[in-house]
Write an enzyme that holds these catalytic residues in place. Structure first.
Site, PDB file in Angstrom:
ATOM      1  N   GLY A   1       0.716  -0.994  -0.046  1.00  9.14           N
ATOM      2  CA  GLY A   1      -0.280   0.079   0.006  1.00  9.14           C
ATOM      3  C   GLY A   1       1.103   1.061  -0.119  1.00  9.14           C
ATOM      4  O   GLY A   1       1.718   1.147   0.502  1.00  9.14           O
ATOM      5  N   CYS A   2       0.424   2.421  -0.176  1.00 14.14           N
ATOM      6  CA  CYS A   2       1.277   3.990  -0.539  1.00 14.14           C
ATOM      7  C   CYS A   2       1.459   4.246   0.999  1.00 14.14           C
ATOM      8  O   CYS A   2       2.568   4.630   0.669  1.00 14.14           O
ATOM      9  CB  CYS A   2       0.717   4.635  -1.529  1.00 14.14           C
ATOM     10  SG  CYS A   2      -1.715   4.759  -0.899  1.00 14.14           S
ATOM     11  N   TYR A   3       0.791   4.351   1.944  1.00 19.70           N
ATOM     12  CA  TYR A   3       0.837   4.551   3.409  1.00 19.70           C
ATOM     13  C   TYR A   3       1.981   4.155   3.864  1.00 19.70           C
ATOM     14  O   TYR A   3       2.943   4.319   4.087  1.00 19.70           O
ATOM     15  CB  TYR A   3       0.431   4.921   4.379  1.00 19.70           C
ATOM     16  CG  TYR A   3      -1.007   6.105   4.217  1.00 19.70           C
ATOM     17  CD1 TYR A   3      -0.445   7.632   4.540  1.00 19.70           C
ATOM     18  CD2 TYR A   3      -2.178   6.177   3.720  1.00 19.70           C
ATOM     19  CE1 TYR A   3      -1.029   8.368   4.279  1.00 19.70           C
ATOM     20  CE2 TYR A   3      -2.806   7.038   3.613  1.00 19.70           C
ATOM     21  CZ  TYR A   3      -2.102   7.984   3.996  1.00 19.70           C
ATOM     22  OH  TYR A   3      -2.850   9.599   3.615  1.00 19.70           O
TER      23      TYR A   3
END
Length: 340
Positions: free
Chosen positions: A144-146
């Protein structure tokens, strides 16, 4: 190699098209969407003359017949169902959703509020943050990005056990990170000239981050994690506040960051005291990291910036393809940032 894209009408799917178009060993294959079945250049006029083909419903047989791999750029809850037939046939799948990231099914159900993927499917998936993962097999769970920004920001500290206390993460994302579906929080009247915090200590990327940290340190304590929405189109600005053990200097910490990432071309450690800006990475697969140390409080500030559609999603998926295909991982990904 031809690559199918499932969920092509979302921001990440469109970013995949952009990156595949400039990749020397990839070609856009069949395009698929659940709800939009139209010529791609009609839906997205910026693709005229580049990719003009029909977006079709999902068809596992056609995907396998006309492509050599598939990217799932779908929301959580979809790929775990649709990918099963492809995985059973050992067809290469790169999943950009959260469905295959968490090995603990109960954790997925707690954080994503839906049924987890079958255990046998999870067992076959490789969670692949390229800087720390082995060469993946035919089922790749893209981070995921975070989680990407947080793990890269903290990895040297966790791996070498340089901190003492609770790691505090403050992540801020551009609006494209919320997806295309309009909500009150992403409406222009709400988002413009504003910043809002959401899901404090409840974001679904938290267990993903902890899963990676606990591979390095089984005694890893819980983290403090907040997320906010910035009035920009793309980018993640991750700030980490880490209490540091007394005997360690900021020069030693900086050297540890440099050593950790010296062989990883997409992580650029800034000179000591220099903190990166979002626009340094816009439109790229880079993660830029800077640190600043306060000797009075013994707290280290780490800033990591990524493009949420690049290193946080589509760019990292292409990087994972490169590693899977055993070609240089920078292939097709060394674009200069969009500047200004």
């Amino acid at each position: 190699m031809k690559a199918a894209i499932v969920g092509v009408t979302g921001y990440t799917g469109i970013e995949l098209i952009r990156l595949i178009q400039q990749h020397p060993q990839l070609e856009v294959g069949t395009l698929h969407s659940h709800s939009m079945h139209e010529n791609s250049s009609v839906l997205y006029p910026h693709l005229i003359g580049l990719t003009e083909q029909l977006i079709e419903p999902f068809d596992a047989e056609k995907i396998q017949k006309e492509n050599q791999l598939v990217f799932f750029a779908t929301p959580a809850g979809i790929s775990k169902e649709l990918a099963a037939t492809l995985v059973a046939n050992d067809f290469p799948v790169i999943d950009l959703s959260g469905d295959l990231r968490l090995k603990d099914r109960d954790s997925y159900q707690k954080w994503y509020h839906q049924e987890a993927a079958p255990a046998e499917l999870l067992a076959q998936a490789t969670y692949s943050l390229p800087e720390f993962a082995p060469t993946p097999g035919n089922l790749i769970a893209n981070p995921g990005c975070y989680a990407t920004a947080a793990i890269l920001a903290a990895a040297p500290l966790v791996q070498q056990k340089l901190f003492s206390g609770t790691l505090i993460f403050d992540g801020k994302s551009g609006l494209s990170g919320a997806g295309k579906k309009l909500t009150d929080s992403s409406h222009f009247a709400t988002a413009a000239d504003n910043m809002t915090m959401y899901k404090p200590n409840q974001h679904q990327h938290i267990p993903e981050i902890m899963q990676q940290f606990q591979q390095w340190d089984q005694a890893m304590p819980p983290i403090q994690f907040s997320t906010s929405l910035l009035p920009v189109k793309r980018g993640i600005f991750m700030t980490l506040y880490a209490p540091i053990k007394d005997a360690i200097s900021q020069e030693d910490i900086c050297e540890q960051y440099i050593k950790t990432y010296q062989d990883h071309p997409f992580v650029r450690v800034q000179p000591l005291g220099k903190l990166p800006e979002l626009r340094q990475v816009t439109g790229t697969n880079f993660c830029d990291i800077g640190i600043c140390f306060n000797p009075l409080t013994q707290v280290l500030t780490v800033v990591a910036v990524i493009d949420n559609l690049g290193k946080g999603a589509a760019g990292q998926a292409i990087q994972n393809f490169n590693r899977w295909a055993k070609i240089p991982e920078t292939t097709g990904l060394m674009q200069a940032p969009l500047y200004p």
